[in-house]
Design a protein around this motif. Structure first.
Motif, short mmCIF file in Angstrom:
data_model
loop_
_atom_site.label_atom_id
_atom_site.label_comp_id
_atom_site.label_asym_id
_atom_site.label_seq_id
_atom_site.Cartn_x
_atom_site.Cartn_y
_atom_site.Cartn_z
N LEU A 8 0.85 -1.21 0.00
CA LEU A 8 -0.12 0.07 -0.02
C LEU A 8 0.65 1.44 0.38
N LYS A 9 0.41 2.05 -0.89
CA LYS A 9 1.64 3.33 -1.55
C LYS A 9 0.77 3.92 -0.37
N ASP A 40 -4.12 -0.07 -5.08
CA ASP A 40 -3.50 -0.41 -3.98
C ASP A 40 -4.95 -1.02 -2.91
N ILE A 64 5.60 1.70 2.49
CA ILE A 64 7.37 2.09 3.00
C ILE A 64 6.99 3.63 3.23
N PRO A 95 11.34 2.99 -7.68
CA PRO A 95 10.17 1.55 -8.24
C PRO A 95 11.79 1.18 -7.85
N ALA A 98 11.80 0.70 -4.08
CA ALA A 98 10.91 0.56 -3.39
C ALA A 98 10.66 -1.31 -3.20
N LEU A 116 -0.01 -5.58 -5.41
CA LEU A 116 0.58 -4.41 -5.66
C LEU A 116 -0.57 -3.89 -6.47
N GLN A 119 -0.30 0.74 -10.83
CA GLN A 119 0.92 2.10 -10.66
C GLN A 119 0.02 3.41 -9.49
N ALA A 120 1.26 3.68 -8.46
CA ALA A 120 1.03 4.60 -8.10
C ALA A 120 0.12 5.85 -8.66
N ASP A 124 3.10 7.45 -11.16
CA ASP A 124 2.74 7.11 -12.66
C ASP A 124 3.81 5.93 -12.59
N CYS A 125 4.93 5.38 -12.36
CA CYS A 125 5.45 4.69 -12.69
C CYS A 125 5.17 3.54 -13.83
N GLN A 127 6.42 0.09 -11.94
CA GLN A 127 7.37 -0.26 -11.82
C GLN A 127 7.48 -1.68 -11.51
N THR A 128 6.77 -0.68 -10.05
CA THR A 128 7.48 -1.60 -8.43
C THR A 128 7.32 -3.03 -8.70
P1 AMP Z 1 4.33 2.71 -9.07
O1 AMP Z 1 5.63 2.00 -9.91
O2 AMP Z 1 5.83 3.81 -8.39
O3 AMP Z 1 3.98 3.31 -10.36
O4 AMP Z 1 4.00 1.52 -7.93
C1 AMP Z 1 3.43 0.22 -8.35
C2 AMP Z 1 2.78 -0.05 -7.16
O5 AMP Z 1 4.33 -0.72 -6.13
C3 AMP Z 1 1.74 0.79 -5.98
O6 AMP Z 1 0.82 0.76 -6.86
C4 AMP Z 1 2.20 0.05 -4.80
O7 AMP Z 1 1.36 -1.34 -4.61
C5 AMP Z 1 3.66 -0.81 -4.94
N1 AMP Z 1 4.35 0.83 -4.35
C6 AMP Z 1 5.49 1.52 -4.74
N2 AMP Z 1 5.88 2.24 -3.57
C7 AMP Z 1 5.18 2.31 -2.46
C8 AMP Z 1 5.68 2.32 -1.55
N3 AMP Z 1 6.23 3.04 -1.11
N4 AMP Z 1 5.30 1.59 -0.48
C9 AMP Z 1 4.42 0.61 -0.20
N5 AMP Z 1 3.80 0.06 -1.57
C10 AMP Z 1 4.47 0.83 -2.88
#
Ligand code: AMP
Length: 249
Positions: A8-9, A40, A64, A95, A98, A116, A119-120, A124-125, A127-128
């Motif tokens: 969860l972000k 999330d 995180i 990402p 993370a 997950l 994207q956050a 909007d990456c 990638q994580t």
């Molecule tokens: P992103 O790659 O930044 O678009 O994030 C994709 C997903 O990774 C998010 O929807 C979260 O489920 C998870 N995620 C990214 N950053 C965090 C964080 N700081 N804490 C927890 N989950 C994260």
């Protein structure tokens, strides 16, 4: 399976209009409503439904970020997660960082499934999830709009450009949620009260031994150019002339 881990972000709520700081060093977040990243929340809802069907024993939510992320983790607990883990970190992380930190938590939790968001909505990456699956060396199914578990296999319907794609992945695996996977439940007051008693562990990010130095730096933030106002036309002929005038047809 024993455990589902949901990431969860904490992000600025999707209803808030984002403003760039006057010095271009980032976006204003002070005093804004913060929420669980919407994708999330969908991921958590799916984990809870899997648990409610008897296909998982427990759901752990992991975030995180700064200490304030406890608010979003508590909401996750109120939705129905069994416990929460806050990996405390006061700086913005990319990402890849993370994913590296989440991998360490995955190694501790040994989940049968990691969910997950696709994207956050802050960066909007998108990638994580992919990076976590790669580092963990386990299968991934991204952009899930349907998820079915049968023993040690998950069948995932993915939203792709050409339509829907159905794939099977061996568990444990990483799945990222798309918008149409489900509609998250509303949290009720008694659940909020119950959530106060559920366990929340806090760990300093330094304890994970991951180098936080990022290869990415944002040099400047700018608001997008204002969109010019549209015009309303009377009929199709007027529409065609207007498009011709703008050399669009
Ligand atoms: P992103 O790659 O930044 O678009 O994030 C994709 C997903 O990774 C998010 O929807 C979260 O489920 C998870 N995620 C990214 N950053 C965090 C964080 N700081 N804490 C927890 N989950 C994260």
């Amino acid at each position: 399976m024993k455990t589902i881990m949901v990431c969860l972000k904490r992000v600025v709520d999707y209803n808030v209009r984002i403003r760039v700081k006057p010095d271009g060093s980032g976006v204003v977040t002070d005093g804004l409503k913060m929420s669980i990243n919407p994708f999330d929340e969908i991921a958590l809802e799916e984990a809870l439904r899997i648990k409610e069907r008897g296909e998982a024993e427990s759901v752990v939510v992991v975030s995180i970020g700064p200490g304030d992320c406890q608010q979003q983790l508590r909401t996750g607990l109120a939705m129905g997660a069994d416990r929460a883990v806050l990996i405390e970190c006061d700086t913005d992380i990319s990402p890849l960082i993370a994913a590296k930190v989440l991998l360490k938590q995955v190694e501790k939790e040994q989940p049968g499934l990691v969910l997950l968001g696709k994207q956050a909505i802050d960066d909007d990456c998108n990638q994580t999830g992919q990076m976590l699956a790669t580092l963990w060396q386990r299968p991934q199914a991204t952009f899930a709009s349907k998820l079915e578990i049968a023993g040690s296999v998950a069948t995932v319907t993915r939203e792709v450009d050409a339509g829907l794609e159905i794939i099977e992945v061996d568990l444990p695996a990483v799945v990222t949620s798309d918008l149409r996977l489900n509609e998250p439940r509303y949290v009720k007051l008694p659940d909020i009260m119950k959530a106060k008693k559920k366990p929340m562990e806090t760990i300093a990010i330094a304890d994970f031994g991951v180098d936080l130095g990022s290869q990415l730096t944002a040099s400047k933030w700018e608001a997008p150019a204002e969109r010019s106002k549209g015009i309303r036309v009377k009929d199709v002929d007027a529409l065609i002339s207007a498009l011709k005038e703008k050399e669009l047809v």
